[in-house]
Design a protein around this motif. Structure first.
Motif, PDB file in Angstrom:
ATOM      1  N   PRO A 181      -6.237   3.672  -6.846  1.00  0.00           N
ATOM      2  CA  PRO A 181      -6.572   4.720  -5.863  1.00  0.00           C
ATOM      3  C   PRO A 181      -7.749   4.323  -4.976  1.00  0.00           C
ATOM      4  CG  PRO A 181      -7.463   5.308  -8.005  1.00  0.00           C
ATOM      5  CD  PRO A 181      -6.694   4.015  -8.204  1.00  0.00           C
ATOM      6  N   LEU A 182      -7.530   3.341  -4.116  1.00  0.00           N
ATOM      7  CA  LEU A 182      -8.625   2.775  -3.338  1.00  0.00           C
ATOM      8  C   LEU A 182      -9.216   3.778  -2.357  1.00  0.00           C
ATOM      9  CD1 LEU A 182     -10.364   0.362  -2.562  1.00  0.00           C
ATOM     10  CD2 LEU A 182      -8.539  -0.378  -1.012  1.00  0.00           C
ATOM     11  N   ARG A 183      -8.383   4.563  -1.694  1.00  0.00           N
ATOM     12  CA  ARG A 183      -8.907   5.515  -0.708  1.00  0.00           C
ATOM     13  C   ARG A 183      -9.893   6.486  -1.354  1.00  0.00           C
ATOM     14  NH1 ARG A 183      -4.327   8.415   2.217  1.00  0.00           N
ATOM     15  NH2 ARG A 183      -4.193   9.535   0.241  1.00  0.00           N
ATOM     16  N   ASP A 184      -9.533   7.045  -2.510  1.00  0.00           N
ATOM     17  CA  ASP A 184     -10.424   7.988  -3.183  1.00  0.00           C
ATOM     18  C   ASP A 184     -11.676   7.291  -3.704  1.00  0.00           C
ATOM     19  OD1 ASP A 184      -8.616   9.980  -2.647  1.00  0.00           O
ATOM     20  OD2 ASP A 184      -7.817  10.095  -4.695  1.00  0.00           O
ATOM     21  N   ALA A 185     -11.510   6.055  -4.194  1.00  0.00           N
ATOM     22  CA  ALA A 185     -12.661   5.318  -4.723  1.00  0.00           C
ATOM     23  C   ALA A 185     -13.678   5.036  -3.622  1.00  0.00           C
ATOM     24  CB  ALA A 185     -12.193   4.016  -5.362  1.00  0.00           C
ATOM     25  N   VAL A 186     -13.199   4.736  -2.416  1.00  0.00           N
ATOM     26  CA  VAL A 186     -14.109   4.508  -1.296  1.00  0.00           C
ATOM     27  C   VAL A 186     -14.737   5.826  -0.844  1.00  0.00           C
ATOM     28  CG1 VAL A 186     -14.205   3.831   1.147  1.00  0.00           C
ATOM     29  CG2 VAL A 186     -12.999   2.394  -0.513  1.00  0.00           C
ATOM     30  N   ALA A 187     -13.937   6.886  -0.819  1.00  0.00           N
ATOM     31  CA  ALA A 187     -14.447   8.185  -0.366  1.00  0.00           C
ATOM     32  C   ALA A 187     -15.574   8.701  -1.250  1.00  0.00           C
ATOM     33  CB  ALA A 187     -13.312   9.200  -0.325  1.00  0.00           C
ATOM     34  N   GLU A 188     -15.617   8.271  -2.522  1.00  0.00           N
ATOM     35  CA  GLU A 188     -16.650   8.727  -3.447  1.00  0.00           C
ATOM     36  C   GLU A 188     -17.940   7.931  -3.338  1.00  0.00           C
ATOM     37  OE1 GLU A 188     -16.749  11.374  -5.584  1.00  0.00           O
ATOM     38  OE2 GLU A 188     -14.996  11.937  -4.395  1.00  0.00           O
ATOM     39  N   HIS A 189     -17.948   6.868  -2.574  1.00  0.00           N
ATOM     40  CA  HIS A 189     -19.167   6.074  -2.436  1.00  0.00           C
ATOM     41  C   HIS A 189     -20.242   6.908  -1.736  1.00  0.00           C
ATOM     42  CE1 HIS A 189     -21.905   3.018  -0.736  1.00  0.00           C
ATOM     43  NE2 HIS A 189     -21.577   2.337  -1.820  1.00  0.00           N
ATOM     44  N   PRO A 190     -21.503   6.848  -2.196  1.00  0.00           N
ATOM     45  CA  PRO A 190     -22.565   7.671  -1.595  1.00  0.00           C
ATOM     46  C   PRO A 190     -22.730   7.472  -0.091  1.00  0.00           C
ATOM     47  CG  PRO A 190     -23.306   6.730  -3.665  1.00  0.00           C
ATOM     48  CD  PRO A 190     -21.979   6.112  -3.381  1.00  0.00           C
ATOM     49  N   VAL A 220       0.855  -1.180   0.000  1.00  0.00           N
ATOM     50  CA  VAL A 220       0.000   0.000   0.000  1.00  0.00           C
ATOM     51  C   VAL A 220       0.895   1.236   0.000  1.00  0.00           C
ATOM     52  CG1 VAL A 220      -1.779  -1.226   1.315  1.00  0.00           C
ATOM     53  CG2 VAL A 220      -0.128   0.218   2.523  1.00  0.00           C
ATOM     54  N   ASP A 221       0.298   2.376  -0.335  1.00  0.00           N
ATOM     55  CA  ASP A 221       0.989   3.656  -0.195  1.00  0.00           C
ATOM     56  C   ASP A 221       0.005   4.615   0.449  1.00  0.00           C
ATOM     57  OD1 ASP A 221       2.193   6.166  -0.411  1.00  0.00           O
ATOM     58  OD2 ASP A 221       3.206   5.655  -2.292  1.00  0.00           O
ATOM     59  N   ILE A 222       0.130   4.807   1.755  1.00  0.00           N
ATOM     60  CA  ILE A 222      -0.859   5.615   2.466  1.00  0.00           C
ATOM     61  C   ILE A 222      -0.724   7.094   2.148  1.00  0.00           C
ATOM     62  CG2 ILE A 222      -1.097   3.935   4.321  1.00  0.00           C
ATOM     63  CD1 ILE A 222       0.670   5.729   6.071  1.00  0.00           C
ATOM     64  N   ARG A 223       0.413   7.526   1.625  1.00  0.00           N
ATOM     65  CA  ARG A 223       0.546   8.932   1.224  1.00  0.00           C
ATOM     66  C   ARG A 223      -0.337   9.219   0.027  1.00  0.00           C
ATOM     67  NH1 ARG A 223       6.999   8.969   0.650  1.00  0.00           N
ATOM     68  NH2 ARG A 223       6.345   7.253  -0.705  1.00  0.00           N
ATOM     69  N   ARG A 224      -0.355   8.309  -0.938  1.00  0.00           N
ATOM     70  CA  ARG A 224      -1.113   8.501  -2.169  1.00  0.00           C
ATOM     71  C   ARG A 224      -2.493   7.860  -2.108  1.00  0.00           C
ATOM     72  NH1 ARG A 224       2.050   5.474  -6.088  1.00  0.00           N
ATOM     73  NH2 ARG A 224       0.674   6.393  -7.657  1.00  0.00           N
ATOM     74  N   GLY A 225      -2.710   7.005  -1.116  1.00  0.00           N
ATOM     75  CA  GLY A 225      -3.999   6.333  -1.013  1.00  0.00           C
ATOM     76  C   GLY A 225      -4.171   5.206  -1.998  1.00  0.00           C
ATOM     77  N   THR A 226      -3.057   4.605  -2.438  1.00  0.00           N
ATOM     78  CA  THR A 226      -3.116   3.565  -3.459  1.00  0.00           C
ATOM     79  C   THR A 226      -2.733   2.200  -2.903  1.00  0.00           C
ATOM     80  OG1 THR A 226      -0.831   3.983  -4.141  1.00  0.00           O
ATOM     81  CG2 THR A 226      -2.575   5.210  -5.282  1.00  0.00           C
ATOM     82  N   VAL A 227      -3.169   1.160  -3.623  1.00  0.00           N
ATOM     83  CA  VAL A 227      -2.848  -0.220  -3.250  1.00  0.00           C
ATOM     84  C   VAL A 227      -2.423  -0.977  -4.502  1.00  0.00           C
ATOM     85  CG1 VAL A 227      -4.479  -0.183  -1.322  1.00  0.00           C
ATOM     86  CG2 VAL A 227      -5.228  -1.067  -3.530  1.00  0.00           C
ATOM     87  N   SER A 228      -1.553  -1.972  -4.296  1.00  0.00           N
ATOM     88  CA  SER A 228      -1.101  -2.846  -5.385  1.00  0.00           C
ATOM     89  C   SER A 228      -1.042  -4.281  -4.873  1.00  0.00           C
ATOM     90  CB  SER A 228       0.275  -2.410  -5.899  1.00  0.00           C
ATOM     91  OG  SER A 228       0.277  -1.075  -6.343  1.00  0.00           O
ATOM     92  N   PRO A 229      -2.182  -4.860  -4.485  1.00  0.00           N
ATOM     93  CA  PRO A 229      -2.153  -6.192  -3.871  1.00  0.00           C
ATOM     94  C   PRO A 229      -1.579  -7.250  -4.807  1.00  0.00           C
ATOM     95  CG  PRO A 229      -4.295  -5.133  -3.576  1.00  0.00           C
ATOM     96  CD  PRO A 229      -3.537  -4.331  -4.584  1.00  0.00           C
ATOM     97  N   VAL A 230      -0.646  -8.015  -4.279  1.00  0.00           N
ATOM     98  CA  VAL A 230      -0.027  -9.073  -5.073  1.00  0.00           C
ATOM     99  C   VAL A 230      -1.078 -10.053  -5.576  1.00  0.00           C
ATOM    100  CG1 VAL A 230       1.595 -11.015  -4.970  1.00  0.00           C
ATOM    101  CG2 VAL A 230       2.162  -8.841  -3.860  1.00  0.00           C
ATOM    102  N   ASN A 231      -2.103 -10.309  -4.761  1.00  0.00           N
ATOM    103  CA  ASN A 231      -3.107 -11.311  -5.114  1.00  0.00           C
ATOM    104  C   ASN A 231      -4.339 -10.727  -5.807  1.00  0.00           C
ATOM    105  OD1 ASN A 231      -3.908  -9.995  -2.809  1.00  0.00           O
ATOM    106  ND2 ASN A 231      -3.971 -11.828  -1.521  1.00  0.00           N
TER     107      ASN A 231
END
Length: 349
Positions: A108-117, A89-100
């Motif tokens: 950009p998982l953090r932003d994608a979750v933040a946009e959920h209604p 993960v990269d908590i500065r950028r809010g991104t993830v790169s899961p091996v699996n």
């Protein structure tokens, strides 16, 4: 009189949101839940991860989980959202790169979750899944009495998180404490991370099963043919069962894994003087088959007085750790007048 009216008005104000929403993202399942301010898991939902499908398909599953969480009657009381994800993960950028999850690279998982209604307007905090486990065990589990601890997940891989001076220490990108990729065998086999002889390649469940097979162990089969060997259970759990039955090769496979992990714990204790090592994950379910040689080898490797005496404990929270830990990451998210509970503070310094 005006004072009395003001007090009455205060009594009629709605309670400030006090719950935390949690998301646990892994290669097998995506779970969501609601966690109380004391760390109690109040609600849980789970869907399988479409890990081999597109990035959009995985995100759609995340959104469906968030939909299900938002439908719960208590969801209106959520003040912040925590995410624990397989990494890196990269908590500065809010991104993830899961091996699996091959479709997610710098996603950009953090932003994608933040946009959920159901989330909009609430702070969202991201962390790695092993770091979340450390936060959970320090908040509600086996690491709670300790100000300095290493919390380890030993499963398909090996991950860990650090509690230092009573605080969760994430490092700048959120990957501090990544024990699985410390080299303990200088001439060991290459690791997918790019190094060689990593703890993950020696102590994980995958490594235990491989070591047993390479030493000649075979899973029990009614008819010993190539076909039955191909379909028989050759997992670490099967190796553990054989070891309990007295199979010397199976026992040696667990001993070798415990030795590698002990070397990593001893190195950590030497660097930062931890008081406890809390071990969870599937391999820890083997119990004393794993913990006895782990403690024995740790006594050999942690020889200096300030590193010796580390208490080795099994994790307590089991399958709840992912969600409770994700919620713990969001405990200190800044919201106006929101109540908090005593728990590890995320320290990225």
């Amino acid at each position: 009189m005006r004072h009395d009216r003001a007090a009455a008005a205060d009594d009629q104000r709605p309670e400030q949101p006090s719950l935390l929403a949690a998301l646990d993202v892994g290669g097998t399942k995506i779970a969501g839940g609601l966690v109380g301010p004391d760390g109690e898991l109040l609600h849980r939902v789970q869907l399988p991860t479409p890990a081999r499908e597109s990035a959009e398909a995985v995100l759609a599953t995340v959104h469906r989980v968030l939909d299900l969480v938002a439908e719960h009657p208590l969801a209106a009381a959520v003040r912040a959202v925590g995410i624990g994800s397989a990494g890196p993960v990269d908590i500065r950028r809010g991104t993830v790169s899961p091996v699996n999850i091959p479709g997610w690279r710098d996603f950009p998982l953090r932003d994608a979750v933040a946009e959920h209604p159901g989330v909009k307007g609430r702070p969202v905090v991201l962390g790695g899944d092993a770091v979340a486990m450390a936060a959970a065990e320090h908040w509600r589990g086996a690491a709670r009495p300790y100000r300095n601890a290493l919390c380890i997940v030993v499963s398909t891989g090996v991950g860990a998180g650090l509690i230092l001076d009573g605080r969760l220490h994430t490092g700048p990108t959120g990957n501090a404490g990544h024990l699985g990729h410390i080299t303990v065998d200088l001439d060991g086999r290459p690791c997918p991370c790019g190094s060689r002889g990593c703890i993950e390649g020696l102590a994980s469940g995958t490594a235990i099963a491989r070591a047993a097979r390479e030493a000649g162990w075979r899973p029990a089969a009614t008819v010993d043919t190539a076909a039955t060997r191909d379909t028989a259970d050759a997992s670490a759990a099967a190796v553990a069962e054989a070891a309990r039955a007295g199979d010397p090769i199976a026992r040696q496979a667990f001993d070798g894994a415990a030795r590698a992990l002990a070397a990593g714990i001893a190195a950590t204790a030497t660097l930062v003087e931890i008081e406890a090592a809390v071990v969870g994950g599937g391999v820890a379910q083997a119990g004393e088959l794993f913990f006895e040689p782990l403690r024995r080898h740790l006594a050999d490797y942690a020889a200096l007085p300030f590193a010796a005496g580390v208490t080795v404990l099994p994790a307590r929270l089991g399958t709840d750790a992912g969600l409770v830990g994700a919620a713990a990451l969001a405990l200190d998210a800044p919201t106006a007048d929101a109540p908090t509970a005593a728990a590890p503070t995320v320290d990225g310094r």
